[in-house]
Design an enzyme around this catalytic site. Structure first.
Site, PDB file in Angstrom:
ATOM      1  N   GLY A 191       0.841  -1.194   0.000  1.00  0.00           N
ATOM      2  CA  GLY A 191       0.000   0.000   0.000  1.00  0.00           C
ATOM      3  C   GLY A 191       0.873   1.240   0.000  1.00  0.00           C
ATOM      4  O   GLY A 191       2.067   1.169   0.317  1.00  0.00           O
ATOM      5  N   GLN A 241       2.847   9.876   1.986  1.00  0.00           N
ATOM      6  CA  GLN A 241       4.213   9.331   1.955  1.00  0.00           C
ATOM      7  C   GLN A 241       5.038   9.864   0.788  1.00  0.00           C
ATOM      8  O   GLN A 241       6.266   9.809   0.834  1.00  0.00           O
ATOM      9  CB  GLN A 241       4.167   7.796   1.870  1.00  0.00           C
ATOM     10  CG  GLN A 241       3.643   7.155   3.148  1.00  0.00           C
ATOM     11  CD  GLN A 241       3.504   5.665   2.982  1.00  0.00           C
ATOM     12  OE1 GLN A 241       2.544   5.188   2.388  1.00  0.00           O
ATOM     13  NE2 GLN A 241       4.469   4.917   3.483  1.00  0.00           N
ATOM     14  N   CYS A 294       6.355  -0.441   7.384  1.00  0.00           N
ATOM     15  CA  CYS A 294       5.975   0.767   6.652  1.00  0.00           C
ATOM     16  C   CYS A 294       7.139   1.204   5.779  1.00  0.00           C
ATOM     17  O   CYS A 294       8.281   1.222   6.236  1.00  0.00           O
ATOM     18  CB  CYS A 294       5.608   1.875   7.638  1.00  0.00           C
ATOM     19  SG  CYS A 294       5.078   3.405   6.837  1.00  0.00           S
ATOM     20  N   LEU A 295       6.829   1.569   4.548  1.00  0.00           N
ATOM     21  CA  LEU A 295       7.874   2.047   3.637  1.00  0.00           C
ATOM     22  C   LEU A 295       8.514   3.329   4.150  1.00  0.00           C
ATOM     23  O   LEU A 295       9.639   3.644   3.772  1.00  0.00           O
ATOM     24  CB  LEU A 295       7.280   2.276   2.241  1.00  0.00           C
ATOM     25  CG  LEU A 295       6.771   1.014   1.531  1.00  0.00           C
ATOM     26  CD1 LEU A 295       6.030   1.397   0.250  1.00  0.00           C
ATOM     27  CD2 LEU A 295       7.913   0.053   1.221  1.00  0.00           C
ATOM     28  N   HIS A 355      -3.971   1.230   8.000  1.00  0.00           N
ATOM     29  CA  HIS A 355      -2.600   1.764   8.042  1.00  0.00           C
ATOM     30  C   HIS A 355      -2.467   2.968   7.093  1.00  0.00           C
ATOM     31  O   HIS A 355      -1.921   4.012   7.467  1.00  0.00           O
ATOM     32  CB  HIS A 355      -1.630   0.635   7.664  1.00  0.00           C
ATOM     33  CG  HIS A 355      -0.192   1.018   7.515  1.00  0.00           C
ATOM     34  ND1 HIS A 355       0.797   0.541   8.345  1.00  0.00           N
ATOM     35  CD2 HIS A 355       0.444   1.814   6.609  1.00  0.00           C
ATOM     36  CE1 HIS A 355       1.967   1.052   7.966  1.00  0.00           C
ATOM     37  NE2 HIS A 355       1.785   1.816   6.910  1.00  0.00           N
ATOM     38  N   GLU A 356      -3.011   2.826   5.883  1.00  0.00           N
ATOM     39  CA  GLU A 356      -2.916   3.928   4.903  1.00  0.00           C
ATOM     40  C   GLU A 356      -3.775   5.113   5.320  1.00  0.00           C
ATOM     41  O   GLU A 356      -3.371   6.262   5.144  1.00  0.00           O
ATOM     42  CB  GLU A 356      -3.328   3.460   3.499  1.00  0.00           C
ATOM     43  CG  GLU A 356      -2.616   2.249   2.925  1.00  0.00           C
ATOM     44  CD  GLU A 356      -1.108   2.296   3.044  1.00  0.00           C
ATOM     45  OE1 GLU A 356      -0.550   3.400   3.179  1.00  0.00           O
ATOM     46  OE2 GLU A 356      -0.490   1.231   3.028  1.00  0.00           O
ATOM     47  N   HIS A 414      -1.966   7.259   7.681  1.00  0.00           N
ATOM     48  CA  HIS A 414      -1.015   8.175   7.025  1.00  0.00           C
ATOM     49  C   HIS A 414      -1.711   9.473   6.636  1.00  0.00           C
ATOM     50  O   HIS A 414      -1.134  10.559   6.774  1.00  0.00           O
ATOM     51  CB  HIS A 414      -0.438   7.541   5.756  1.00  0.00           C
ATOM     52  CG  HIS A 414       0.725   6.612   5.981  1.00  0.00           C
ATOM     53  ND1 HIS A 414       1.901   7.004   6.584  1.00  0.00           N
ATOM     54  CD2 HIS A 414       0.897   5.304   5.660  1.00  0.00           C
ATOM     55  CE1 HIS A 414       2.741   5.981   6.619  1.00  0.00           C
ATOM     56  NE2 HIS A 414       2.156   4.926   6.072  1.00  0.00           N
TER      57      HIS A 414
END
Ligand code: GNR
Ligand code: NI
Length: 167
Positions: A46, A51, A91-92, A133-134, A137
Site C-alpha cells: 500500500g 508518503q 511501513c515504507l 494503516h494507509e 497516514h
C-alpha cells in the site's frame, strides 16, 4: 511514468493531515499511476499520498500474492468496524522495522474511484489492516505511534543515523 520519493520517519511532513480530493482530473490519474509504480517498485502492499509528500486523501494498494489486484481509494471513510485483531506491521516510511499493532478486524469502507464515483466494500485480514494503516497516514499518523515512546525513539535515532551515513 515516474517513481516518487518516499518520505522517511521522522520527516515532519509525514505528520500533515491530508485534505479531500476535490478535482478528478488527468493530474489525479497521473498521480495514481505514479503512486502504483512507486508502491510496486518499493515493493509495498500500500502507499498513501502523504508518503510521497502529496497532502490529499488518496491511497493505492494491492495485497494480492500475484500483484494483480490494484485498488485505489480516494477520500476513503470507515463506515463500520467490527472486532479487533493484532498484526505485525511494517511501513515504507519506517524501513526495516516491524511491530505488532491492534486494529479493527473487519471494516466497511466508502470511497471514490479515480473518476469520482462513490463505492462501498467490506474488507478483513491483511486488506483491512492495510486500509487502516494507509488511512492513518492521511491523518499524519504512523504505526510507530502505537508502540512505546522508548521503542519509537530508538527507531527514530537509528533511522536518523542511517540517513546521515547515506548522505
Ligand atoms: O508494504 C507494506 N506492508 C505492510 C505490512 C503490514 C501492515 C501494513 C503494511 S503497509 C506497507 C506499505 C506502507 O508503508 N504503506 O503505507
Ligand atoms: Ni506506511
Amino acid at each position: 511514468m515516474a517513481l516518487l520519493n518516499i518520505l522517511q520517519f521522522p520527516d515532519p511532513r509525514l505528520r500533515t493531515r491530508a485534505k479531500p480530493v476535490e478535482v478528478f482530473d488527468d493530474n489525479l490519474a497521473t498521480l495514481v499511476r505514479d503512486m502504483f509504480e512507486t508502491m510496486y517498485e518499493a515493493p509495498g502492499i500500500g502507499l498513501a499520498a502523504t508518503q510521497v509528500d502529496v497532502h490529499r486523501r488518496l491511497l493505492v494498494m494491492d495485497v494480492s500474492e500475484d500483484k494483480d489486484q490494484s485498488r485505489v481509494l480516494i477520500n476513503p471513510e470507515l463506515i463500520e468496524t467490527q472486532g479487533e485483531e493484532e498484526m505485525d506491521e511494517g511501513c515504507l516510511s519506517v524501513p526495516g522495522y516491524y511491530e505488532t499493532v491492534r486494529r479493527a478486524e473487519k471494516i466497511r469502507v466508502r470511497a471514490q474511484d479515480v473518476s469520482g464515483k462513490v463505492f462501498e466494500f467490506d474488507a478483513d485480514g491483511l486488506e483491512a489492516v492495510c486500509i487502516q494503516h494507509e488511512m492513518d497516514h492521511l491523518e499524519g499518523k504512523l504505526f510507530v505511534d502505537y508502540i512505546s515512546s522508548l521503542k519509537r525513539d530508538r527507531i527514530r535515532k537509528k533511522l536518523e543515523k542511517q540517513k546521515k551515513i547515506a548522505s
